[in-house]
Design an enzyme around this catalytic site. Structure first.
Site, PDB file in Angstrom:
ATOM      1  CG  LEU A 350      -1.899  -1.198   1.277  1.00 20.06           C
ATOM      2  CD1 LEU A 350      -2.740  -1.138   2.533  1.00 20.06           C
ATOM      3  CD2 LEU A 350      -2.783  -1.242   0.043  1.00 20.06           C
ATOM      4  CB  CYS A 351       4.442   1.823  -0.015  1.00 16.14           C
ATOM      5  SG  CYS A 351       5.593   3.161   0.299  1.00 16.14           S
ATOM      6  CG  HIS A 352       1.108   6.734  -2.084  1.00 16.31           C
ATOM      7  ND1 HIS A 352       0.813   6.595  -0.754  1.00 16.31           N
ATOM      8  CD2 HIS A 352      -0.065   7.036  -2.712  1.00 16.31           C
ATOM      9  CE1 HIS A 352      -0.481   6.815  -0.562  1.00 16.31           C
ATOM     10  NE2 HIS A 352      -1.037   7.076  -1.740  1.00 16.31           N
ATOM     11  CG  MET A 388       6.594   3.346   4.643  1.00 17.34           C
ATOM     12  SD  MET A 388       6.888   2.662   6.301  1.00 17.34           S
ATOM     13  CE  MET A 388       7.445   1.018   5.902  1.00 17.34           C
ATOM     14  CD  GLU A 389       9.458   5.688   0.011  1.00 18.20           C
ATOM     15  OE1 GLU A 389       8.604   5.355  -0.820  1.00 18.20           O
ATOM     16  OE2 GLU A 389       9.169   6.186   1.124  1.00 18.20           O
ATOM     17  CG  ASP A 403      23.781 -12.408   0.524  1.00 19.54           C
ATOM     18  OD1 ASP A 403      23.424 -13.593   0.529  1.00 19.54           O
ATOM     19  OD2 ASP A 403      24.356 -11.870  -0.445  1.00 19.54           O
TER      20      ASP A 403
END
Length: 435
Positions: A350-352, A388-389, A403
């Site tokens: 739901l992130c733009h 969020m970014e 990793d």
């Protein structure tokens, strides 16, 4: 002749037992002191040399030094956030005691030394609180002044800060007595494996529940089963966190079931839902939706997030020396964080999808904790924020470090992922503040 004498003298010195030499530490005592205290061999050797190989005096001297260094380190580290920790819970015939001990990282909560510290503190609090039959709740200052082992609990914590090397604190304690006519039940939930030391259960969150009959003739076995079930239910509804609240971070409630059972419980949790606030990504029918930001004004928006990955000695030394077989760990992780931030809308449903004007990822090595600290900054001119970014960039950068190093150590821990600050938008600026 001179060569023969020199060779024989060398053999004589080489065969002379080291524990007979003045100022040298015997291997046996060195090994025993290491097992007893857990401090590095270098410090154990120095203690034995100072105490002339007397094991008892060396152990006493090491503990005194650890406490002194612990207080100094505790003062130095007191500003560092503690977002992790463990609960300790002991139940006996007199009642049940539960305490909360905070630390910085999830890595330390799995450390046997820290777990044993929580056990010692829980036992000490239980021994002190059970002397008073009344219900007790002790916050930070009061609980740290309780006596144990001829010292205060704050001294015991300070000593372990010097040994473990991470900020820690005994935050609070609660005691619920086992009185006549009541059934006492306790429960501790663990996020991974069950941990118990001599009857003291350790975990992320827990409950102490007391049930008393007010009327009727209920069977005692059924009451015990009901008490246990209610205790588990209340624990599973709790969330463990260390964010400071204005109200007490545990709950005391009284409930009636079928008008015959009276419940009182102590429940440790440190976050609460504000039911008057609505989630923007949920519609009236409870379904997920994407927020419409078409009517918002475009403003300059920035956000900074962080993450930490704890490597361990071997992996940290390779990253520090840039000798990883896969290449430069920090450079690869930096690029991974930048790439992830640009594709956040593809990862979070739901992130733009917004155009980023800048993304930067900085990684720094922390020698004291053998970790990599990561900060990601994102910036845009748009109608919605870039928190969020920033969080995605910091998280993926930490995953990339894992990793690159997983062939060396698979027990690395990614922790402390959080938003540090944001600017712009209708909700105003935000800055993470340690409380």
């Amino acid at each position: 002749m001179g060569r023969f004498l020199a060779t024989n003298v060398s053999l004589i010195l080489r065969g002379f037992p080291r524990h007979y030499c003045v100022g040298q530490a015997s291997k046996t005592n060195l090994s025993q002191l290491r097992k007893r205290t857990g401090v590095p061999l270098k410090n154990c050797r120095a203690a034995l040399q100072k105490c002339h190989n007397n094991l008892e005096e060396a152990e006493k001297w090491l503990k005194e030094q650890a406490q002194k260094e612990g207080w100094a380190r505790a003062d130095k580290l007191q500003s560092r956030p503690m977002s992790q920790g463990l609960l300790g819970l002991i139940q006996s015939r007199t009642g049940a005691t539960m305490i909360e001990v905070n630390c910085e990282t999830d890595f330390v909560t799995r450390n046997e030394k820290f777990q044993y510290l929580v056990y010692r503190l829980t036992l000490a609090c239980h021994n002190n609180l059970e002397k008073d039959a009344s219900k007790k709740v002790l916050q930070h200052e009061a609980v740290n002044t309780l006596p144990s082992e001829n010292k205060m609990l704050s001294d015991i914590v300070a000593q372990e800060v010097g040994t473990i090397g991470e900020n820690m604190r005994l935050r609070r304690a609660v005691f619920l007595p086992d009185s006549n006519g009541h059934i006492l039940s306790s429960y501790v939930h663990n996020s991974d494996k069950k941990v118990a030391i001599n009857g003291c259960h350790l975990g992320r969150f827990g409950t102490i529940l007391s049930v008393g009959k007010t009327s009727g003739t209920e069977n005692e076995d059924s009451l015990k089963e009901l008490t246990k079930d209610r205790g588990v239910t209340r624990s599973m509804a709790s969330v463990f966190s260390t964010r400071k609240q204005k109200k007490p971070n545990f709950h005391l409630s009284t409930q009636f079931i079928n008008k015959s059972l009276k419940f009182g419980h102590r429940n440790f949790c440190t976050s609460s839902l504000k039911y008057n606030q609505k989630l923007t990504h949920i519609d009236r029918n409870g379904k997920a939706k994407m927020v419409d930001v078409g009517n918002k004004e475009e403003t300059v928006r920035t956000a900074v997030a962080c993450a930490t990955i704890f490597l361990g000695d071997k992996a940290f030394s390779l990253v520090e020396a840039n000798k990883s077989k896969k290449g430069d760990v920090l450079i690869v992780a930096q690029l991974a964080g930048i790439m992830a931030a640009k594709r956040t809308s593809e990862l979070i449903p739901l992130c733009h999808n917004i155009g980023l004007s800048k993304v930067s990822v900085d990684l720094s090595l922390q020698k004291d904790t053998k970790s990599v600290y990561i900060e990601c900054m994102s910036k845009t001119v748009g109608k919605t924020g870039v928190e969020m970014e920033a969080i995605t960039g910091a998280s993926m950068s930490a995953i990339a470090v894992y990793d690159m190093c997983k062939a060396v150590d698979k027990e690395m821990v990614i922790s402390n992922i959080r938003l540090l600050s944001k600017k712009g938008g209708k909700s105003g600026d935000y800055m993470f503040v340690l409380k």
